[in-house]
Design a protein around this motif. Structure first.
Motif, PDB file in Angstrom:
ATOM      1  N   GLY A   1      -2.704   4.978  10.454  1.00  0.00           N
ATOM      2  CA  GLY A   1      -3.957   4.210  10.304  1.00  0.00           C
ATOM      3  C   GLY A   1      -3.627   2.742   9.700  1.00  0.00           C
ATOM      4  N   GLY A   2      -4.652   1.837  10.022  1.00  0.00           N
ATOM      5  CA  GLY A   2      -4.423   0.409   9.209  1.00  0.00           C
ATOM      6  C   GLY A   2      -4.683   0.465   7.915  1.00  0.00           C
ATOM      7  N   GLN A   3      -4.933   1.451   7.210  1.00  0.00           N
ATOM      8  CA  GLN A   3      -5.137   1.363   5.660  1.00  0.00           C
ATOM      9  C   GLN A   3      -3.833   1.152   5.051  1.00  0.00           C
ATOM     10  N   ARG A   4      -2.629   1.401   5.935  1.00  0.00           N
ATOM     11  CA  ARG A   4      -1.375   1.247   5.015  1.00  0.00           C
ATOM     12  C   ARG A   4      -0.727  -0.185   5.459  1.00  0.00           C
TER      13      ARG A   4
ATOM     14  N   GLU B   1       0.853  -1.273   0.084  1.00  0.00           N
ATOM     15  CA  GLU B   1       0.125   0.049   0.152  1.00  0.00           C
ATOM     16  C   GLU B   1       0.794   1.329   0.056  1.00  0.00           C
ATOM     17  N   LYS B   2       1.959   1.186   0.792  1.00  0.00           N
ATOM     18  CA  LYS B   2       2.717   2.397   0.936  1.00  0.00           C
ATOM     19  C   LYS B   2       3.258   2.851  -0.610  1.00  0.00           C
ATOM     20  N   GLN B   3       3.834   1.700  -1.368  1.00  0.00           N
ATOM     21  CA  GLN B   3       4.385   1.887  -2.798  1.00  0.00           C
ATOM     22  C   GLN B   3       3.171   2.662  -3.453  1.00  0.00           C
ATOM     23  N   THR B   4       2.031   2.051  -3.508  1.00  0.00           N
ATOM     24  CA  THR B   4       1.003   2.690  -4.181  1.00  0.00           C
ATOM     25  C   THR B   4       0.562   4.042  -3.872  1.00  0.00           C
ATOM     26  N   ILE B   5       0.637   4.384  -2.695  1.00  0.00           N
ATOM     27  CA  ILE B   5       0.377   5.639  -2.176  1.00  0.00           C
ATOM     28  C   ILE B   5       1.365   6.697  -2.778  1.00  0.00           C
ATOM     29  N   LEU B   6       2.846   6.099  -2.552  1.00  0.00           N
ATOM     30  CA  LEU B   6       4.006   7.406  -2.951  1.00  0.00           C
ATOM     31  C   LEU B   6       3.718   7.439  -4.653  1.00  0.00           C
ATOM     32  N   ARG B   7       3.439   6.453  -5.116  1.00  0.00           N
ATOM     33  CA  ARG B   7       3.450   6.472  -6.571  1.00  0.00           C
ATOM     34  C   ARG B   7       2.164   7.447  -7.009  1.00  0.00           C
ATOM     35  N   SER B   8       0.994   7.434  -6.532  1.00  0.00           N
ATOM     36  CA  SER B   8      -0.168   8.208  -6.632  1.00  0.00           C
ATOM     37  C   SER B   8       0.302   9.800  -6.303  1.00  0.00           C
ATOM     38  N   LEU B   9       0.835   9.791  -5.414  1.00  0.00           N
ATOM     39  CA  LEU B   9       1.474  11.244  -4.952  1.00  0.00           C
ATOM     40  C   LEU B   9       2.361  12.070  -6.166  1.00  0.00           C
ATOM     41  N   GLY B  10       3.003  11.219  -6.948  1.00  0.00           N
ATOM     42  CA  GLY B  10       3.898  11.460  -8.012  1.00  0.00           C
ATOM     43  C   GLY B  10       5.531  11.229  -7.616  1.00  0.00           C
ATOM     44  N   ALA B  11       5.585  10.532  -6.543  1.00  0.00           N
ATOM     45  CA  ALA B  11       7.205  10.288  -6.352  1.00  0.00           C
ATOM     46  C   ALA B  11       7.453   9.005  -7.171  1.00  0.00           C
ATOM     47  N   VAL B  12       8.957   8.959  -7.522  1.00  0.00           N
ATOM     48  CA  VAL B  12       9.537   7.961  -8.056  1.00  0.00           C
ATOM     49  C   VAL B  12      10.145   7.066  -6.952  1.00  0.00           C
ATOM     50  N   VAL B  13       9.539   5.915  -7.028  1.00  0.00           N
ATOM     51  CA  VAL B  13       9.887   4.850  -6.216  1.00  0.00           C
ATOM     52  C   VAL B  13      10.792   3.628  -6.533  1.00  0.00           C
ATOM     53  N   MET B  14      11.920   3.402  -5.742  1.00  0.00           N
ATOM     54  CA  MET B  14      12.960   2.319  -6.178  1.00  0.00           C
ATOM     55  C   MET B  14      13.022   1.342  -4.909  1.00  0.00           C
ATOM     56  N   GLN B  15      12.614   0.269  -5.248  1.00  0.00           N
ATOM     57  CA  GLN B  15      12.449  -0.841  -3.972  1.00  0.00           C
ATOM     58  C   GLN B  15      13.991  -1.615  -3.942  1.00  0.00           C
ATOM     59  N   VAL B  16      14.448  -1.997  -2.789  1.00  0.00           N
ATOM     60  CA  VAL B  16      15.461  -2.571  -2.750  1.00  0.00           C
ATOM     61  C   VAL B  16      15.383  -3.417  -1.552  1.00  0.00           C
ATOM     62  N   PRO B  17      16.221  -4.666  -1.768  1.00  0.00           N
ATOM     63  CA  PRO B  17      16.113  -5.610  -0.437  1.00  0.00           C
ATOM     64  C   PRO B  17      16.947  -5.097   0.894  1.00  0.00           C
ATOM     65  N   THR B  18      15.975  -5.592   1.682  1.00  0.00           N
ATOM     66  CA  THR B  18      16.444  -5.191   3.016  1.00  0.00           C
ATOM     67  C   THR B  18      17.995  -5.659   3.388  1.00  0.00           C
ATOM     68  N   ALA B  19      18.734  -4.681   4.201  1.00  0.00           N
ATOM     69  CA  ALA B  19      20.280  -4.779   4.482  1.00  0.00           C
ATOM     70  C   ALA B  19      20.312  -4.244   5.645  1.00  0.00           C
ATOM     71  N   SER B  20      21.685  -4.675   6.190  1.00  0.00           N
ATOM     72  CA  SER B  20      22.174  -3.769   7.225  1.00  0.00           C
ATOM     73  C   SER B  20      22.747  -2.492   7.043  1.00  0.00           C
ATOM     74  N   ILE B  21      22.504  -1.578   7.722  1.00  0.00           N
ATOM     75  CA  ILE B  21      22.991  -0.345   7.487  1.00  0.00           C
ATOM     76  C   ILE B  21      24.361   0.004   7.227  1.00  0.00           C
ATOM     77  N   SER B  22      25.269  -0.876   7.566  1.00  0.00           N
ATOM     78  CA  SER B  22      26.925  -1.251   7.001  1.00  0.00           C
ATOM     79  C   SER B  22      26.936  -1.578   5.616  1.00  0.00           C
ATOM     80  N   ASN B  23      26.035  -2.035   4.943  1.00  0.00           N
ATOM     81  CA  ASN B  23      25.712  -2.554   3.520  1.00  0.00           C
ATOM     82  C   ASN B  23      25.544  -1.405   2.768  1.00  0.00           C
ATOM     83  N   PRO B  24      26.457  -1.098   1.486  1.00  0.00           N
ATOM     84  CA  PRO B  24      26.160   0.017   0.903  1.00  0.00           C
ATOM     85  C   PRO B  24      24.981   0.129   0.015  1.00  0.00           C
ATOM     86  N   TYR B  25      24.172  -1.034  -0.190  1.00  0.00           N
ATOM     87  CA  TYR B  25      22.936  -1.155  -0.707  1.00  0.00           C
ATOM     88  C   TYR B  25      21.874  -1.238   0.276  1.00  0.00           C
TER      89      TYR B  25
END
Length: 382
Positions: free
Chosen positions: A347-350, A128-152
């Protein structure tokens, strides 16, 4: 009820202050009011960015890849920057790595300020969060979860994207850096804390909530402690987060950080947007004012969310449910008549496809609450 803000969460406050601060400092262009918006976005693009856009998309992605995949990732970031800047009305761009809510707040504000908005999102968030972001005009890039020490890690990639846009294409691009940006703390210190104090006429005995970036709890705690040092500030922390042990024992560690048992690189919970494996600058600013921490389980949060829906008609998200559990457990340890404040973050919508999906809940080894289920923290008082 921070869920009633225009962007649907308390992140609206921090996003507003971070964007306005960047504009006032000259790092983002100031929106031109009373002028006609130019449709020809070529006028806003740096020549090198125009040249990249004119290449066939396939050619852009055909760059040879280094062993670590860095060239491929940079090419993808190029594509995201081009897409975002085609939507900019000011020539400026806001970039953020976020689990969703801050991105939505930034996208909402960028839509009216005219800046491009590029969001790097971890792949463990509700669709739902991706859908909302794109509806608002944002460009979204989804990436795998990783440790903060990981460059990705999504935050590191957001920083890289902003630097790339600024250094290679001369774009006024700002990495919002919500975790370390003190404009986050400042907004809650100047507005959220004083609002609570004013609305409750100074009758606050405890403030209880979870931490994502740390800006809200730190800013509110700092203000409340200044006006009334005896107010108790309690952190609510999900499984796998390091913050509980930082507050209680002075060491940022959680057992789930052992690689053998870690489900996710950041923390081990279904709760989105809260819990962390490091101490951010925002959290550090208010750390001395936090008196205690409460660990809340995922099952407690699920039970609380269903109970509050059937008793109060509030459809809430995972972090809000954890806040309520923490507030009730704190209240039970305080004198009768005490006033305890917490936050309904969103709210629970997201969260319909994760936290509010029985299949997802059961896959996590949790129980979907039966009708009439009473959360453990309330059972002793009903």
């Amino acid at each position: 009820m921070e869920s009633l803000n225009p962007g649907g969460t308390g992140k609206d406050r921090a996003a507003w202050n971070m964007i306005r601060t960047a504009e006032q400092q000259g790092r983002l262009p100031l929106p031109q009011t009373g002028t006609v918006i130019v449709d020809n976005h070529d006028l806003l693009l740096h020549p090198s960015l125009k040249q990249r856009r004119q290449q066939p998309k396939q050619q852009r992605y055909n760059a040879s890849s280094d062993e670590d995949g860095s060239t491929t990732m940079e090419t993808k970031l190029d594509e995201m920057i081009i897409q975002a800047m085609e939507r900019s009305r000011t020539g400026g761009m806001v970039v953020e790595g976020t689990s969703g809510s801050t991105g939505i707040a930034l996208a909402t504000l960028c839509a009216c300020r005219g800046h491009a908005c590029l969001v790097i999102l971890p792949d463990d968030q509700a669709i739902e969060k991706q859908t909302i972001l794109r509806s608002l005009g944002a460009v979204v890039m989804q990436v795998p979860t990783a440790s903060i020490s990981n460059p990705y890690h999504y935050v590191n990639l957001a920083r890289k994207a902003a630097n790339l846009a600024r250094d290679e294409y001369n774009v006024p691009a700002v990495f919002m850096d919500q975790f370390e940006n003190e404009a986050n703390f400042d907004m809650h210190y100047r507005t959220t804390g004083p609002e609570l104090w004013r609305q409750l006429a100074g009758k606050i005995d405890a403030f209880v909530m979870s931490s994502g970036t740390g800006g809200t709890i730190a800013g509110v705690a700092t203000f409340l402690k200044q006006v009334q040092p005896n107010i108790r500030i309690v952190l609510v922390d999900p499984p796998g987060s390091s913050l509980y042990h930082k507050v209680e024992h002075g060491v940022a560690y959680a057992p789930q950080q052992q690689e053998r048992t870690l489900r996710k690189h950041r923390y081990d919970t279904i709760a989105e947007g809260i819990g962390l494996d490091r101490i951010t600058q925002n959290f550090q600013l208010g750390l001395d004012g936090i008196d205690a921490a409460i660990r809340v389980s995922d099952q407690e949060a699920v039970d609380m969310a269903h109970w509050i829906l059937t008793t109060e008609g509030l459809w809430i998200g995972s972090s809000s449910a954890m806040n309520l559990v923490g507030a009730i457990r704190t209240a039970l340890d305080m004198p009768v008549g005490s006033h305890v404040v917490t936050m309904i973050c969103d709210g629970g919508q997201r969260h319909a496809t994760r936290f509010w999906d029985p299949t997802f809940i059961e896959k996590w080894g949790l129980q979907w609450p039966q009708q009439g289920c009473i959360p453990e923290c309330i059972q002793s008082i009903v």
